[in-house]
Design a protein around this motif. Structure first.
Motif, short mmCIF file in Angstrom:
data_model
loop_
_atom_site.label_atom_id
_atom_site.label_comp_id
_atom_site.label_asym_id
_atom_site.label_seq_id
_atom_site.Cartn_x
_atom_site.Cartn_y
_atom_site.Cartn_z
N GLU A 285 -19.07 -2.12 22.07
CA GLU A 285 -19.31 -3.46 22.58
C GLU A 285 -19.79 -3.42 24.03
N SER B 34 -25.38 -1.68 17.00
CA SER B 34 -25.49 -3.12 16.71
C SER B 34 -25.21 -3.41 15.25
N LEU C 197 -21.45 -3.00 14.63
CA LEU C 197 -20.67 -4.11 15.16
C LEU C 197 -20.86 -5.37 14.32
N ASN C 198 -22.09 -5.61 13.84
CA ASN C 198 -22.33 -6.77 12.97
C ASN C 198 -21.53 -6.66 11.68
N ILE D 54 -18.75 -4.94 11.27
CA ILE D 54 -17.33 -5.11 11.60
C ILE D 54 -17.00 -6.59 11.79
N ASN D 55 -17.87 -7.33 12.49
CA ASN D 55 -17.62 -8.75 12.72
C ASN D 55 -17.65 -9.55 11.43
N GLN D 56 -18.61 -9.22 10.55
CA GLN D 56 -18.70 -9.92 9.27
C GLN D 56 -17.48 -9.66 8.41
N SER E 189 -14.53 -8.75 9.46
CA SER E 189 -13.37 -9.41 10.08
C SER E 189 -13.33 -10.89 9.71
N SER E 190 -14.51 -11.54 9.70
CA SER E 190 -14.57 -12.96 9.33
C SER E 190 -14.16 -13.17 7.88
#
Length: 296
Positions: A7, A69, A72-73, A75-77, A79-80
């Protein structure tokens, strides 16, 4: 490699500055500098070309940025999706015999959903015996049942009301003006009986057996509409809960002697963890029953 290092790296890549990245992320500049050094050391790579006030990605750094990138995308998806999964409330699965549902639903369900709009409820129609069995098998969370069956002690239960069975016929039926009827008086009458997994059926069949008679059953039905139409057309009589008759003024109801009392209640499995939604439904049922004066 840590997620936070990626990050920090991506932020510097976007802003071309450790100072601006630190301001955007609300962290110190040394923390970001340290994260980048650790990445470069771990992967034996030079990520940036550094000048006094500007940082530019190297060719290796550009590839690293693309991969970081994407990671991280993902991981974020993920997590959501996991957060959404946690927010989803599993529907309460409630078994209801069709005849009993006419007494309690939809008014009871509307009242529950008004108080707990975020808790979904799934209603499944089964006779009392089958519904109780499915509670034991963890297929249902709760069941509204006629409690007069021998395995009721295997379940947790809460009695909602005590009802009386009456004999229902059309007003043209020859028994319509009787003040009361006995099982013996209807032994030869064409009868509409409920489903085979009904506690009510078990009770009535036991009474017929006690006088050595097999009832003249012309139809076994699960829907009140069907039973009502058969009775209205004087095709036969049926034993129904007295509570149902308040919305059926077109049928004659005759008390049965001796009286046949039936206890109606909610059941759930013993020794099973009760989640908060089911617990709320049980508590709501108690309050609803008391407010409606089902329980004195």
């Amino acid at each position: 490699m840590k997620i936070i290092q990626l990050e920090y790296f991506c932020a510097v890549s976007r802003y071309h500055s450790i100072t601006q990245a630190a301001q955007k992320l609300y962290v110190t500049q040394p923390a970001i500098s340290s994260a980048i050094r650790e990445l470069e050391k771990e992967f034996s790579i030079s990520l940036f070309t550094r000048t006094k006030n500007h940082m530019t990605l190297t060719k290796e750094g550009e590839v690293f940025y693309q991969k970081a990138s994407e990671l991280l995308n993902t991981i974020n998806q993920t997590s959501s999706e996991l957060l959404d999964l946690g927010r989803k409330v599993t529907p309460i699965r409630i078994g209801i015999p069709p005849l009993l549902s006419t007494i309690f639903f939809p008014d009871m369900l509307i009242a529950f959903q008004k108080e707990y709009p975020d808790i979904p409820v799934e209603l499944l129609e089964y006779g009392s015996i089958r519904a109780a069995s499915l509670v034991q098998e963890d297929i249902l969370d709760l069941a509204l049942v006629n409690m007069n069956f021998y395995e009721i002690d295997k379940l947790n239960s809460y009695q909602i009301l005590s009802d009386q069975i009456v004999f229902c016929v059309s007003f043209e039926h020859h028994l319509a003006k009787e003040k009361e009827v006995s099982i013996g008086m209807v032994k030869d009458e064409p009868l509409i009986m409920y489903n085979t997994d009904s506690v009510q059926n078990t009770t009535l069949n036991s009474l017929f057996e006690s006088i050595g008679v097999k009832p003249n059953v012309i139809l076994q039905a699960s829907q009140l509409y069907t039973i009502q139409n058969f009775i209205k057309n004087n095709l036969g009589g049926a034993f129904l809960y007295s509570s149902i008759l308040k919305n059926m003024p077109d049928l004659a109801s005759i008390p049965v002697s001796p009286a046949i009392r039936q206890e109606i209640g909610l059941v759930w499995k013993k020794g099973k963890y009760i989640n908060s939604s089911v617990e709320k439904y049980i508590s709501f049922t108690r309050k609803y029953a008391a407010d409606m004066r089902y329980v004195k």
